[in-house]
Write a protein that holds these residues in place. Structure first.
Motif, PDB file in Angstrom:
ATOM      1  N   LEU A  11       0.836  -1.202   0.000  1.00 53.98           N
ATOM      2  CA  LEU A  11       0.000   0.000   0.000  1.00 53.98           C
ATOM      3  C   LEU A  11       0.869   1.250   0.000  1.00 53.98           C
ATOM      4  CD1 LEU A  11      -2.606   1.694   0.445  1.00 53.98           C
ATOM      5  CD2 LEU A  11      -2.363   1.194   2.891  1.00 53.98           C
ATOM      6  N   LEU A  12       1.882   1.263   0.866  1.00 54.25           N
ATOM      7  CA  LEU A  12       2.785   2.411   0.927  1.00 54.25           C
ATOM      8  C   LEU A  12       3.570   2.560  -0.378  1.00 54.25           C
ATOM      9  CD1 LEU A  12       4.051   4.697   2.549  1.00 54.25           C
ATOM     10  CD2 LEU A  12       5.665   3.047   3.515  1.00 54.25           C
ATOM     11  N   CYS A  46     -12.960  -6.141   1.628  1.00 52.14           N
ATOM     12  CA  CYS A  46     -13.451  -6.877   2.800  1.00 52.14           C
ATOM     13  C   CYS A  46     -14.742  -7.624   2.475  1.00 52.14           C
ATOM     14  CB  CYS A  46     -13.673  -5.911   3.959  1.00 52.14           C
ATOM     15  SG  CYS A  46     -12.172  -5.169   4.626  1.00 52.14           S
ATOM     16  N   LEU A  47     -15.629  -6.970   1.738  1.00 59.70           N
ATOM     17  CA  LEU A  47     -16.910  -7.594   1.400  1.00 59.70           C
ATOM     18  C   LEU A  47     -16.717  -8.827   0.524  1.00 59.70           C
ATOM     19  CD1 LEU A  47     -20.005  -7.594   1.373  1.00 59.70           C
ATOM     20  CD2 LEU A  47     -19.917  -6.020  -0.578  1.00 59.70           C
ATOM     21  N   SER A  48     -15.892  -8.711  -0.513  1.00 60.06           N
ATOM     22  CA  SER A  48     -15.708  -9.849  -1.422  1.00 60.06           C
ATOM     23  C   SER A  48     -15.056 -11.031  -0.713  1.00 60.06           C
ATOM     24  CB  SER A  48     -14.861  -9.420  -2.627  1.00 60.06           C
ATOM     25  OG  SER A  48     -13.548  -9.079  -2.226  1.00 60.06           O
ATOM     26  N   ASP A  49     -14.039 -10.771   0.110  1.00 59.18           N
ATOM     27  CA  ASP A  49     -13.390 -11.862   0.838  1.00 59.18           C
ATOM     28  C   ASP A  49     -14.340 -12.499   1.849  1.00 59.18           C
ATOM     29  OD1 ASP A  49     -11.121 -11.429  -0.591  1.00 59.18           O
ATOM     30  OD2 ASP A  49      -9.968 -10.525   1.032  1.00 59.18           O
ATOM     31  N   HIS A  50     -15.172 -11.688   2.486  1.00 64.88           N
ATOM     32  CA  HIS A  50     -16.136 -12.230   3.455  1.00 64.88           C
ATOM     33  C   HIS A  50     -17.144 -13.144   2.759  1.00 64.88           C
ATOM     34  CE1 HIS A  50     -18.884 -12.458   6.839  1.00 64.88           C
ATOM     35  NE2 HIS A  50     -19.869 -12.051   6.051  1.00 64.88           N
ATOM     36  N   LEU A  51     -17.649 -12.709   1.612  1.00 66.03           N
ATOM     37  CA  LEU A  51     -18.629 -13.527   0.893  1.00 66.03           C
ATOM     38  C   LEU A  51     -18.022 -14.855   0.451  1.00 66.03           C
ATOM     39  CD1 LEU A  51     -20.391 -10.795  -1.297  1.00 66.03           C
ATOM     40  CD2 LEU A  51     -21.279 -11.921   0.762  1.00 66.03           C
ATOM     41  N   THR A  99      -6.944  -2.985  -1.106  1.00 67.95           N
ATOM     42  CA  THR A  99      -6.183  -2.129  -0.196  1.00 67.95           C
ATOM     43  C   THR A  99      -5.004  -1.493  -0.908  1.00 67.95           C
ATOM     44  OG1 THR A  99      -6.802  -3.523   1.688  1.00 67.95           O
ATOM     45  CG2 THR A  99      -4.921  -2.054   1.982  1.00 67.95           C
ATOM     46  N   VAL A 100      -4.254  -2.324  -1.632  1.00 66.80           N
ATOM     47  CA  VAL A 100      -3.106  -1.794  -2.373  1.00 66.80           C
ATOM     48  C   VAL A 100      -3.580  -0.827  -3.455  1.00 66.80           C
ATOM     49  CG1 VAL A 100      -1.185  -2.416  -3.884  1.00 66.80           C
ATOM     50  CG2 VAL A 100      -1.682  -3.802  -1.879  1.00 66.80           C
ATOM     51  N   GLY A 101      -4.707  -1.141  -4.093  1.00 64.41           N
ATOM     52  CA  GLY A 101      -5.242  -0.250  -5.112  1.00 64.41           C
ATOM     53  C   GLY A 101      -5.622   1.113  -4.569  1.00 64.41           C
ATOM     54  N   SER A 102      -6.059   1.164  -3.294  1.00 60.95           N
ATOM     55  CA  SER A 102      -6.400   2.455  -2.695  1.00 60.95           C
ATOM     56  C   SER A 102      -5.176   3.335  -2.511  1.00 60.95           C
ATOM     57  CB  SER A 102      -7.097   2.236  -1.346  1.00 60.95           C
ATOM     58  OG  SER A 102      -6.212   1.682  -0.389  1.00 60.95           O
ATOM     59  N   ASN A 157     -11.553  18.312  -6.235  1.00 59.73           N
ATOM     60  CA  ASN A 157     -10.320  17.563  -6.469  1.00 59.73           C
ATOM     61  C   ASN A 157      -9.951  16.648  -5.305  1.00 59.73           C
ATOM     62  OD1 ASN A 157      -9.618  18.422  -9.072  1.00 59.73           O
ATOM     63  ND2 ASN A 157      -8.732  20.327  -8.291  1.00 59.73           N
ATOM     64  N   VAL A 158     -10.593  16.834  -4.158  1.00 58.73           N
ATOM     65  CA  VAL A 158     -10.221  16.076  -2.955  1.00 58.73           C
ATOM     66  C   VAL A 158     -11.324  15.131  -2.499  1.00 58.73           C
ATOM     67  CG1 VAL A 158      -9.681  16.306  -0.495  1.00 58.73           C
ATOM     68  CG2 VAL A 158      -8.547  17.779  -2.156  1.00 58.73           C
ATOM     69  N   ILE A 159     -12.557  15.613  -2.414  1.00 57.00           N
ATOM     70  CA  ILE A 159     -13.644  14.812  -1.833  1.00 57.00           C
ATOM     71  C   ILE A 159     -13.848  13.471  -2.541  1.00 57.00           C
ATOM     72  CG2 ILE A 159     -16.147  14.747  -1.474  1.00 57.00           C
ATOM     73  CD1 ILE A 159     -16.062  17.630  -0.663  1.00 57.00           C
ATOM     74  N   PRO A 160     -13.872  13.415  -3.899  1.00 59.30           N
ATOM     75  CA  PRO A 160     -14.056  12.098  -4.539  1.00 59.30           C
ATOM     76  C   PRO A 160     -12.979  11.086  -4.166  1.00 59.30           C
ATOM     77  CG  PRO A 160     -14.464  13.859  -6.106  1.00 59.30           C
ATOM     78  CD  PRO A 160     -13.902  14.505  -4.890  1.00 59.30           C
ATOM     79  N   TRP A 161     -11.736  11.540  -3.953  1.00 54.07           N
ATOM     80  CA  TRP A 161     -10.655  10.612  -3.604  1.00 54.07           C
ATOM     81  C   TRP A 161     -10.759  10.175  -2.155  1.00 54.07           C
ATOM     82  CZ3 TRP A 161      -9.203   9.016  -7.968  1.00 54.07           C
ATOM     83  CH2 TRP A 161      -9.102   9.871  -9.052  1.00 54.07           C
ATOM     84  N   PHE A 162     -11.264  11.059  -1.278  1.00 54.11           N
ATOM     85  CA  PHE A 162     -11.508  10.654   0.099  1.00 54.11           C
ATOM     86  C   PHE A 162     -12.589   9.580   0.167  1.00 54.11           C
ATOM     87  CE2 PHE A 162      -9.499  14.548   2.008  1.00 54.11           C
ATOM     88  CZ  PHE A 162      -8.660  13.850   2.867  1.00 54.11           C
ATOM     89  N   VAL A 163     -13.557   9.647  -0.716  1.00 56.68           N
ATOM     90  CA  VAL A 163     -14.602   8.629  -0.775  1.00 56.68           C
ATOM     91  C   VAL A 163     -14.057   7.327  -1.361  1.00 56.68           C
ATOM     92  CG1 VAL A 163     -16.829   8.039  -1.807  1.00 56.68           C
ATOM     93  CG2 VAL A 163     -16.437  10.344  -0.921  1.00 56.68           C
ATOM     94  N   ALA A 164     -13.171   7.445  -2.353  1.00 57.55           N
ATOM     95  CA  ALA A 164     -12.667   6.257  -3.056  1.00 57.55           C
ATOM     96  C   ALA A 164     -11.842   5.349  -2.153  1.00 57.55           C
ATOM     97  CB  ALA A 164     -11.839   6.685  -4.259  1.00 57.55           C
ATOM     98  N   ILE A 165     -11.095   5.907  -1.206  1.00 60.95           N
ATOM     99  CA  ILE A 165     -10.223   5.092  -0.358  1.00 60.95           C
ATOM    100  C   ILE A 165     -11.023   4.126   0.521  1.00 60.95           C
ATOM    101  CG2 ILE A 165      -8.529   5.161   1.515  1.00 60.95           C
ATOM    102  CD1 ILE A 165      -7.466   7.761   0.300  1.00 60.95           C
ATOM    103  N   PRO A 166     -11.952   4.591   1.359  1.00 62.86           N
ATOM    104  CA  PRO A 166     -12.732   3.617   2.153  1.00 62.86           C
ATOM    105  C   PRO A 166     -13.611   2.712   1.297  1.00 62.86           C
ATOM    106  CG  PRO A 166     -13.654   5.817   2.400  1.00 62.86           C
ATOM    107  CD  PRO A 166     -12.351   5.976   1.680  1.00 62.86           C
TER     108      PRO A 166
END
Length: 466
Positions: free
Chosen positions: A56-57, A320-325, A183-186, A304-313
């Motif tokens: 991720l880093l 998490c959802l796909s692995d849980h299913l 996670t890495v994609g975020s 320029n900022v808000i859409p990327w803040f939404v994209a991370i979570p």
């Protein structure tokens, strides 16, 4: 026997014509299976979590180095008296280099290990980033040195994502790949935010050179720490000999690649990824202009900022959802299709809603929803390639990413033509929706999660030889 039982449910047409070699026969299959397991030992969960944070880093720093030039382009253009055409030539040269090393990076990663390719490339593009100001000041023709530097940056960074996919397919169990990749994609969104904020501040306080120095040196430091503490100082040397003995992966065979590409599921992931990349590049390139044209008095930092803040979570949630299913027993192919439905289907609804938007807050909300849902592809088509062909996932993803990069550049240009020809943004949003639906229908119709790089009829592994 455990491996055979795990993949005992493989069904559907096999890759016929894969000849059985003596090493594949049951009589000495023990040595063959031992070789396979040695090269495909999964990380224990604690180690996988450490690697997830490290990767991720690394992806965050990758985008910090990648976006350094666009942030500094205006200041550099004033310094060196570049025209708009010359400025565009410097910025665009990155993507041409980026297309050429995708397949090569995945191919080498499949044979010698993705971690080695990641380490060497990060050290190289980190050093190149830090060295960029030196090239600009000491070259008599900065326009040529910067164009060449950006082209080389594209070449070096082009191996990053195919190497990630190859490493994930080799070291991570199926039920945890969605979380790691999402996670890495975020990290790409996080890197864009970090360099956008900190880079702009350094640009104002210390000049454009500081942006390159800091992002480049941090990238080199990341590569050193990965080598020192995760690889335990093991030499990341890639030799012709190591390529020749690439574990269970053997010699390049055009015939076997053609058989792989004849599989409907493989064609589906290529087409779907092409559509996903095209629409993402178009939104990334034109949304700032859309806001400036439609809402000229709006604050730039908001859209320029808000859409990327939404994209991370959103990206983390999809993983998490796909692995849980999957861990709950849901069919893997069905989960991949569900994630892609959100990424391309539901997001298109919000894209179309932009056509009738009249207020700035509403437009920001729709764009944020679109970008957030788009990240679900990290748990859809991006992971599906590892389900289909883990033995050559890196090279196959390189093919997908190359197609996506070329088609993305073309669609960005075509969108600009539509805007000029129609004078309306509606045509662009409709184009994005149509492309998304084409990719989604293809994926829903043909996507699978069974392995296609083995011949299940013989009861043991046959790898697609690359």
């Amino acid at each position: 026997m455990a491996i055979l039982q795990k993949h005992g449910k493989i069904s559907g047409p096999d890759l016929a014509c894969l000849k059985e070699t003596p090493s594949d026969k049951i009589g000495d299959a023990g040595g063959h299976q031992k070789n396979w397991s040695e090269h495909n030992t999964n990380w224990p969960r604690p180690l996988a979590r450490v690697w997830t944070v490290v990767l991720l880093l690394g992806t965050c720093l990758l985008y910090c180095a990648r976006v350094a030039m666009p942030i500094c382009a205006v200041s550099m253009a004033e310094k060196f008296n570049w025209t708009k055409r010359e400025q565009g030539m410097v910025l665009g040269s990155f993507f041409w280099g980026y297309c050429f090393t995708q397949v090569l990076g995945g191919y080498v990663s499949d044979r010698v290990g993705g971690e080695k390719v990641l380490l060497l490339s990060a050290a190289a593009w980190g050093a190149m980033t830090a060295f960029t100001p030196v090239l600009a000041h000491f070259c008599s023709q900065p326009i040529f040195s910067m164009t060449l530097a950006r082209f080389l940056m594209g070449l070096l960074q082009g191996v990053h994502y195919p190497s990630l996919v190859s490493l994930c397919s080799q070291k991570v169990v199926e039920s945890e790949r969605g979380f790691l990749m999402s996670t890495v994609g975020s990290g790409s969104y996080l890197g864009t935010l970090v360099i956008g904020g900190a880079g702009s501040l350094m640009l104002d306080l210390y000049g454009w050179e500081s942006v390159f120095y800091v992002s480049g040196l941090l990238s080199v430091l990341w590569a050193f720490c990965m080598w020192k503490y995760l690889l335990k100082g093991e030499g990341p040397i890639i030799t012709l000999e190591s390529l020749g003995r690439g574990g269970p992966r053997s010699k390049l065979s055009r015939r076997h690649w053609l058989r792989l590409f004849k599989q409907p599921a493989v064609c589906a992931v290529i087409i779907t990824h092409l559509c996903t990349a095209s629409t993402f590049f178009t939104l990334l390139s034109w949304l700032p202009t859309y806001f400036k044209d439609t809402f000229p008095d709006a604050k730039g930092w908001v859209f320029n900022v808000i859409p990327w803040f939404v994209a991370i979570p959103s990206s983390l949630f999809s993983g998490c959802l796909s692995d849980h299913l999957i861990s709950q027993g849901f069919d893997t192919a069905a989960v991949r299709k569900l994630m892609q439905f959100f990424s391309m289907g539901v997001s298109s609804v919000f894209t179309l809603l932009l056509c009738g938007t009249t207020t700035f807050p509403t437009a920001v909300a729709f764009v944020s929803a679109t970008m957030g849902l788009t990240t679900f592809s990290h748990s859809g088509v991006s992971v599906n390639v590892q389900d289909l062909a883990p033995s050559c996932a890196g090279a196959l993803f390189g093919v997908m990413n190359t197609c996506g990069a070329f088609s993305g550049v073309l669609m960005v240009y075509f969108s600009g033509y539509l805007i000029e020809a129609t004078g309306s943004w509606t045509s662009v949003f409709i184009l994005i929706t149509v492309v998304n639906l084409v990719g989604l229908v293809t994926f829903l119709a043909f996507a699978e999660a069974r392995r296609v790089d083995i011949d299940s009829s013989k009861g043991h592994y046959h790898n697609i030889h690359i």
